[in-house]
Design an enzyme around this catalytic site. Structure first.
Site, PDB file in Angstrom:
ATOM      1  N   ARG A  22       0.823  -1.202   0.000  1.00 21.89           N
ATOM      2  CA  ARG A  22       0.000   0.000   0.000  1.00 21.89           C
ATOM      3  C   ARG A  22       0.862   1.260   0.000  1.00 21.89           C
ATOM      4  NH1 ARG A  22      -5.572  -1.073   2.536  1.00 21.89           N
ATOM      5  NH2 ARG A  22      -5.735  -3.286   2.084  1.00 21.89           N
ATOM      6  N   HIS A 219     -22.650   2.794   4.141  1.00 19.04           N
ATOM      7  CA  HIS A 219     -22.593   3.273   2.752  1.00 19.04           C
ATOM      8  C   HIS A 219     -23.965   3.668   2.225  1.00 19.04           C
ATOM      9  CE1 HIS A 219     -18.346   2.600   2.128  1.00 19.04           C
ATOM     10  NE2 HIS A 219     -18.491   1.539   2.895  1.00 19.04           N
ATOM     11  N   LYS A 250     -18.895   9.420   5.883  1.00 25.52           N
ATOM     12  CA  LYS A 250     -19.004   9.193   4.445  1.00 25.52           C
ATOM     13  C   LYS A 250     -20.002  10.215   3.869  1.00 25.52           C
ATOM     14  CE  LYS A 250     -16.682   4.881   4.981  1.00 25.52           C
ATOM     15  NZ  LYS A 250     -16.649   3.441   5.202  1.00 25.52           N
ATOM     16  N   THR A 279     -12.556   6.255  26.012  1.00 30.65           N
ATOM     17  CA  THR A 279     -11.907   7.032  24.953  1.00 30.65           C
ATOM     18  C   THR A 279     -12.504   8.432  24.952  1.00 30.65           C
ATOM     19  OG1 THR A 279     -11.250   6.979  22.620  1.00 30.65           O
ATOM     20  CG2 THR A 279     -13.504   6.314  23.097  1.00 30.65           C
ATOM     21  N   THR A 280     -11.680   9.380  24.599  1.00 30.02           N
ATOM     22  CA  THR A 280     -12.129  10.775  24.570  1.00 30.02           C
ATOM     23  C   THR A 280     -13.260  10.937  23.557  1.00 30.02           C
ATOM     24  OG1 THR A 280      -9.906  11.450  25.168  1.00 30.02           O
ATOM     25  CG2 THR A 280     -11.319  13.137  24.174  1.00 30.02           C
TER      26      THR A 280
HETATM   27  C1  LIG Z   1     -15.958   2.701   6.296  1.00 27.35           C
HETATM   28  C2  LIG Z   1     -16.758   1.580   6.898  1.00 27.35           C
HETATM   29  C3  LIG Z   1     -16.928   1.478   8.278  1.00 27.35           C
HETATM   30  C4  LIG Z   1     -16.149   2.320   9.222  1.00 27.35           C
HETATM   31  O1  LIG Z   1     -16.611   3.618   9.260  1.00 27.35           O
HETATM   32  P1  LIG Z   1     -15.589   4.778   9.669  1.00 27.35           P
HETATM   33  O2  LIG Z   1     -16.439   5.847  10.179  1.00 27.35           O
HETATM   34  O3  LIG Z   1     -14.810   5.101   8.435  1.00 27.35           O
HETATM   35  O4  LIG Z   1     -14.681   4.199  10.720  1.00 27.35           O
HETATM   36  C5  LIG Z   1     -17.820   0.550   8.770  1.00 27.35           C
HETATM   37  N1  LIG Z   1     -18.493  -0.278   7.956  1.00 27.35           N
HETATM   38  C6  LIG Z   1     -18.323  -0.241   6.620  1.00 27.35           C
HETATM   39  C7  LIG Z   1     -19.103  -1.170   5.765  1.00 27.35           C
HETATM   40  C8  LIG Z   1     -17.440   0.671   6.056  1.00 27.35           C
HETATM   41  O5  LIG Z   1     -17.229   0.674   4.735  1.00 27.35           O
END
Ligand SMILES: *Cc1c(COP(=O)(O)O)cnc(C)c1O
Length: 405
Positions: A22, A219, A250, A279-280
């Site tokens: 990567r 998503h 996202k 965690t904070t």
């Molecule tokens: C990106 C992703 C997560 C994690 O979400 P983040 O807020 O980026 O940590 C969880 N589940 C799926 C299916 C994802 O693609």
């Protein structure tokens, strides 16, 4: 620890030999110019694979909310939720998310990954260890690493069902001890395959076999359903899903993860999950921006419509050009490549020769032989941009990888 250094070097050599080492591509996001990013040398790059699906990350509503909150409350929260780290904005955001999914309560985590890992491991570590008492979890074969981390960190008996295969899921449910507590863990939109789970059918099976349902809508939130409540809202089944998990990182263009569900379940996870407690909390500026985003996106129906119109426009161009698109009934447009080195090379050439960026998706994110480039066109990707992308791909995707146009 010479042995460990030697181990690391060998493992890295192995990864390189498989063409899946990567290398991060530094790209500076520009709020006012999305989806154009800047490279370190100052040149502009058109990004095709951001998860900022609705182009909300740079939206003035979020930026102003973040700046205003930073000026009044500072940059960091200064504590865990229990240790002076709960601002009213955290509570408001949790209430907003619960309302988005029609649930009694919501709980914020520092990321979507943490929300899945913490919620699933906490739920699945309850109940005693007897064969009829211990949890049986039914996990879709394509579930995200964060759900797998939560499941693996538990004492549950794990049953993996073939991706979106209801007959297989049912046979596993039937084979499990009738009295054992059961949880079905799955996603709505699978971002690598770009397909969508039959949520209603899964809820039917859950009802028949007395299972709980845990749905990752990462998503889909913001994009699917009349108000962006996800595929479960679109399909009218959100009330049948026990726990809906999502991200603010996202389509909402910000940061943080969450779960929503019945008040007692959420309260239990709030009170016991180490990944929540120790965690904070999210910075108030982040929570404020996320809250502004969710409120905005819920009523911005045109933005949702535009996303799907743009995804269709790109799919049509790829099809007309004979580019081997993987069939998709979602907003994500994957292009089949099938070889790790070629996949990495195509991404490299797009960047160096055409100033465009699309992430190569290689093993272990997808199985070997299913390597792909993944495109996520959004409301700000124009017809002209799509024409240049298609023309660029036609120059670099080898003929034998194409289809009859
Ligand atoms: C990106 C992703 C997560 C994690 O979400 P983040 O807020 O980026 O940590 C969880 N589940 C799926 C299916 C994802 O693609």
């Amino acid at each position: 620890m010479n042995a460990f250094h030697a181990y690391c070097q060998k493992a890295l050599d192995n990864i390189r030999a498989q063409g899946r080492y990567r290398v991060f591509t530094p790209l500076q996001k520009r709020a006012a110019d999305f989806p154009w990013y800047l490279r370190p040398d100052g040149s502009r790059v058109l990004v095709w694979s951001a998860n900022d699906y609705l182009a909300m990350g740079g939206h003035p509503v979020l930026v102003e909310a973040a700046c205003e909150a930073a000026r009044t409350m500072g940059a960091g929260s200064g504590g865990t939720r229990n240790i002076s780290g709960t601002s009213p904005v955290h509570d408001d955001l949790e209430a907003e998310l619960a309302s988005l999914h029609g649930k009694q309560a919501g709980l914020l985590f520092t990321s979507g990954f943490v929300s899945n890992q913490a919620a699933l491991s906490t739920i699945l570590n309850t109940f005693p260890d007897g064969p009829d008492e211990r949890w049986h979890v039914f996990s879709d074969a394509k579930n995200h690493a964060s759900m797998i981390a939560g499941i693996k960190g538990s004492r549950a008996t794990v049953n993996i069902f073939r991706h979106n295969d209801m007959a297989h899921l049912e046979s596993l449910l039937r084979a499990a001890p009738a009295a054992a507590p059961k949880l079905i863990a799955f996603e709505s939109v699978y971002s690598m395959d770009a397909d969508i789970a039959p949520i209603g059918a899964i809820c039917d099976l859950a009802a028949r076999y007395g299972a709980m349902t845990y749905l990752d809508e990462v998503h889909a939130v913001g994009m699917y359903g009349p108000n962006g409540g996800g595929v479960s809202e679109r399909d009218g089944v959100a009330h049948r899903v026990d726990i809906i998990e999502g991200t603010l990182a996202k389509a909402f263009g910000c940061h943080g993860g969450y779960i929503t569900g019945d008040a007692d379940v959420i309260d239990f996870i709030r009170s016991t999950a180490p990944g929540f407690i120790f965690t904070t909390s999210l910075p108030p500026m982040t929570a404020a921006a996320a809250l502004a985003s969710v409120r905005h996106v819920r009523q911005d129906h045109a933005r949702r419509a535009k996303l799907f119109e743009r995804a269709d426009a790109l799919k049509q161009r790829f099809d007309r050009a004979g580019l081997p698109r993987i069939e998709s009934n979602s907003h994500i447009v994957p292009l089949h490549v099938g070889e790790a080195t070629l996949c990495t090379e195509l991404s490299q050439r797009l960047l160096t020769e055409f100033s465009m960026y699309a992430t190569p998706i290689n093993y272990p994110t997808v199985p070997r032989g299913e390597e792909r480039l993944r495109f996520t066109p959004g409301p700000l990707h124009t017809d002209e941009m799509m024409d240049s992308l298609t023309a660029a791909l036609l120059q670099i995707v080898p003929q034998k990888h194409r289809r009859a146009a």
